[in-house]
Design an enzyme around this catalytic site. Structure first.
Site, PDB file in Angstrom:
ATOM      1  N   HIS A  57       0.830  -1.214   0.000  1.00  0.00           N
ATOM      2  CA  HIS A  57       0.000   0.000   0.000  1.00  0.00           C
ATOM      3  C   HIS A  57       0.863   1.262   0.000  1.00  0.00           C
ATOM      4  CE1 HIS A  57      -4.105   1.614   1.547  1.00  0.00           C
ATOM      5  NE2 HIS A  57      -3.438   2.594   0.981  1.00  0.00           N
ATOM      6  N   LEU A  60       2.502   6.742  -4.787  1.00  0.00           N
ATOM      7  CA  LEU A  60       3.700   7.366  -5.364  1.00  0.00           C
ATOM      8  C   LEU A  60       3.394   8.623  -6.167  1.00  0.00           C
ATOM      9  CD1 LEU A  60       5.970   4.328  -6.304  1.00  0.00           C
ATOM     10  CD2 LEU A  60       5.944   5.717  -4.232  1.00  0.00           C
ATOM     11  N   ASP A 305       0.789   2.641   3.675  1.00  0.00           N
ATOM     12  CA  ASP A 305      -0.122   3.722   3.271  1.00  0.00           C
ATOM     13  C   ASP A 305       0.660   5.034   3.137  1.00  0.00           C
ATOM     14  OD1 ASP A 305      -2.344   5.041   2.403  1.00  0.00           O
ATOM     15  OD2 ASP A 305      -3.482   4.874   4.263  1.00  0.00           O
ATOM     16  N   HIS A 309       2.076  14.444   0.826  1.00  0.00           N
ATOM     17  CA  HIS A 309       1.213  15.595   0.534  1.00  0.00           C
ATOM     18  C   HIS A 309       2.032  16.872   0.536  1.00  0.00           C
ATOM     19  CE1 HIS A 309      -2.613  13.616   0.288  1.00  0.00           C
ATOM     20  NE2 HIS A 309      -2.437  13.017   1.452  1.00  0.00           N
ATOM     21  N   PRO A 323      -5.717  14.014   4.068  1.00  0.00           N
ATOM     22  CA  PRO A 323      -5.315  12.951   4.986  1.00  0.00           C
ATOM     23  C   PRO A 323      -4.137  12.163   4.429  1.00  0.00           C
ATOM     24  CG  PRO A 323      -7.212  12.242   3.708  1.00  0.00           C
ATOM     25  CD  PRO A 323      -6.886  13.647   3.250  1.00  0.00           C
TER      26      PRO A 323
HETATM   27  O1  DOR Z   1      -4.850   8.970   4.626  1.00  0.00           O
HETATM   28  C1  DOR Z   1      -5.014   8.524   3.508  1.00  0.00           C
HETATM   29  N1  DOR Z   1      -4.375   9.041   2.442  1.00  0.00           N
HETATM   30  N2  DOR Z   1      -5.859   7.512   3.329  1.00  0.00           N
HETATM   31  C2  DOR Z   1      -6.212   7.079   2.104  1.00  0.00           C
HETATM   32  O2  DOR Z   1      -7.004   6.189   2.016  1.00  0.00           O
HETATM   33  C3  DOR Z   1      -5.657   7.728   0.894  1.00  0.00           C
HETATM   34  C4  DOR Z   1      -4.381   8.385   1.186  1.00  0.00           C
HETATM   35  C5  DOR Z   1      -3.928   9.338   0.123  1.00  0.00           C
HETATM   36  O3  DOR Z   1      -3.970   8.988  -1.063  1.00  0.00           O
HETATM   37  O4  DOR Z   1      -3.463  10.433   0.447  1.00  0.00           O
HETATM   38 ZN    ZN Z   2      -7.136   3.876   2.186  1.00  0.00          ZN
END
Ligand code: DOR
Ligand code: ZN
Length: 431
Positions: A57, A60, A305, A309, A323
């Site tokens: 997970h 990129l 995950d 960002h 998020p």
């Molecule tokens: O916190 C998250 N960020 N959860 C997700 O399911 C997607 C991910 C993202 O792509 O930034």
């Molecule tokens: Zn997710």
């Protein structure tokens, strides 16, 4: 292809140090004090040798948000984090067709630091309505096996049922982001005392648990393979434990993220969006239950995950922030802190949750293999005793949103090796 001698390594952290000769992409020989010719000798100082990590997970951001991460920068972060394979998902344009997945696959090969396997979308545009071209993606040169709408839940039960049926025929897996959208409208944080105090809209645990229970039943009914992404609640762990004890259990697996093993919603008090993530950080009780579930195999593996960002999407007011958290270079440290130093897992256990199980779930034949002669040399060497301080700005990702900023973590990657070639050594990648 060069011959590399890894001197003084301890496979799975067991026994006296041995030498490991890598030749032709394979582990050629393991033994005490090997006297052999080699093009390069790595003095590992007793480092733990494990199969290279596999991340099911990873985000990129290429194509789409190359200002926050590219396949290249993400591959560097992965190699430095000890990974030899990652599964990359949600791009823009959406990976719901062969063109996008083949681009990601090809670019990953060009960079060559880690195997980048594209994850195909389950539904067109991640809209949850119409199945994407699953067969075309599976038959493409990217050979997609893992399908996910991650970020979005495949919430329509009939669409989920069909996805399980189709992927079954393709030998694939549906990786579900379990979040009943009707229960999380406007959600900003775990629904509980902290969210109430801070005035943040709640994301209730049953929104995850209800979908996981439903999807276990659908997997059992269809014979399709389900993988549950980022399990975040004690209740989900209970449901999985119950389901895996059932005769009709079929094939269900689950992952937990490093952040859900370590961090709680108590961190939200400062309103720092660095801690905003989906599913949200939950409570101490959840963290305890997730660690236990990972230790006893109820939850199969750790997946990062990794979600880079941009600064402007993280240094803004909470409700406007996106998020997600960086994870590739800190996953090992968090797993050592939460699972090894607590006595819940030994190094064999780390190999299981970070390499063997994820490789099995994704059907990778050459990853997650034993550290033994004749096996592919996809390896990571770990100095379990070393400690280091996390600095987001020093991580390889373009984005800097690490929730572990300033934190000291145990466990340092000494070297990573992909098919017999060193991809990272002493904190630097090599190409
Ligand atoms: O916190 C998250 N960020 N959860 C997700 O399911 C997607 C991910 C993202 O792509 O930034
Ligand atoms: Zn997710």
């Amino acid at each position: 292809m060069s011959r590399v001698l890894l001197k003084d390594v301890r496979p799975y952290g067991e026994g006296e140090p041995v030498d490991l000769l890598v030749d032709g992409g394979l582990i050629a020989e393991i033994g005490a004090d090997l006297r052999v010719d080699a093009d390069e000798i790595v003095h590992a100082g007793g480092a733990v040798a494990l199969p290279g990590f596999v991340d099911l997970h990873t985000h990129l951001r290429e194509p789409g948000r190359e200002d926050t991460e590219t396949i290249e920068t993400g591959s560097v972060a992965a190699a430095l984090g000890g990974y030899t394979a990652v599964f990359a998902m949600n791009t823009d344009p959406v990976a719901d067709n062969a063109v996008v997945v083949e681009h990601v696959w090809r670019r990953g090969r060009e960079v060559g630091l880690v195997d980048v396997h594209p994850v195909g979308a389950v539904t067109v545009g991640l809209a949850g309505e119409k199945l994407a071209e699953l067969g075309t993606m599976a038959r493409s040169s990217a050979g997609v096996r893992l399908f996910s709408d991650d970020g979005h839940c495949v919430h329509d039960p009939l669409v989920m049922r069909r996805a399980l049926e189709y992927t079954r025929a393709l030998g694939g897996v549906v990786a579900q982001h379990a979040e009943e959208p009707r229960l999380t409208v406007g959600a900003q944080a775990h629904e509980g005392a902290n969210a109430a105090k801070l005035g943040l809209e709640g994301w209730p645990a049953p929104a995850e648990e209800a979908i996981v229970a439903r999807d276990c039943l659908l997997s059992g009914h269809t014979g399709g393979t389900l993988h549950v992404c980022h399990v975040s609640t004690a209740g989900t762990a209970e449901i999985l434990r119950w389901w895996k004890s059932q005769e009709r259990r079929g094939r269900v697996s689950a992952e937990v993220t490093p952040h859900h093993l370590l961090l709680t919603d108590d961190l939200l008090a400062g309103y720092d969006p660095l801690y905003k993530v989906n599913p949200p950080l939950r409570t101490d009780d959840d963290v305890r239950a997730l660690r236990q579930a990972l230790a006893d195999g109820t939850v199969d593996c750790v997946a990062t995950d990794h979600a880079p960002h941009a600064d402007q999407d993280k240094t803004c007011e909470w409700s406007a922030a996106r998020p997600g958290m960086l994870g590739l270079q800190t996953a090992l440290g968090v797993v050592v802190a939460t699972m090894v130093e607590t006595g819940l897992l030994d190094w064999r256990g780390v190999a299981r949750v970070m390499s063997e199980r994820p490789a099995e779930i994704a059907g990778l034949a050459d990853q997650g293999r034993p550290v033994a002669a004749g096996e592919p040399a996809n390896l990571v060497l770990v100095d379990g005793g070393a400690r280091w301080t996390v600095r987001g700005a020093e991580l390889a990702s373009i984005a800097e949103n690490s929730p572990y900023e300033g934190m000291e973590l145990p466990g340092r990657v000494v070297a990573t090796m992909l098919r017999g070639t060193i991809t990272a050594v002493e904190g630097k990648v090599r190409r």
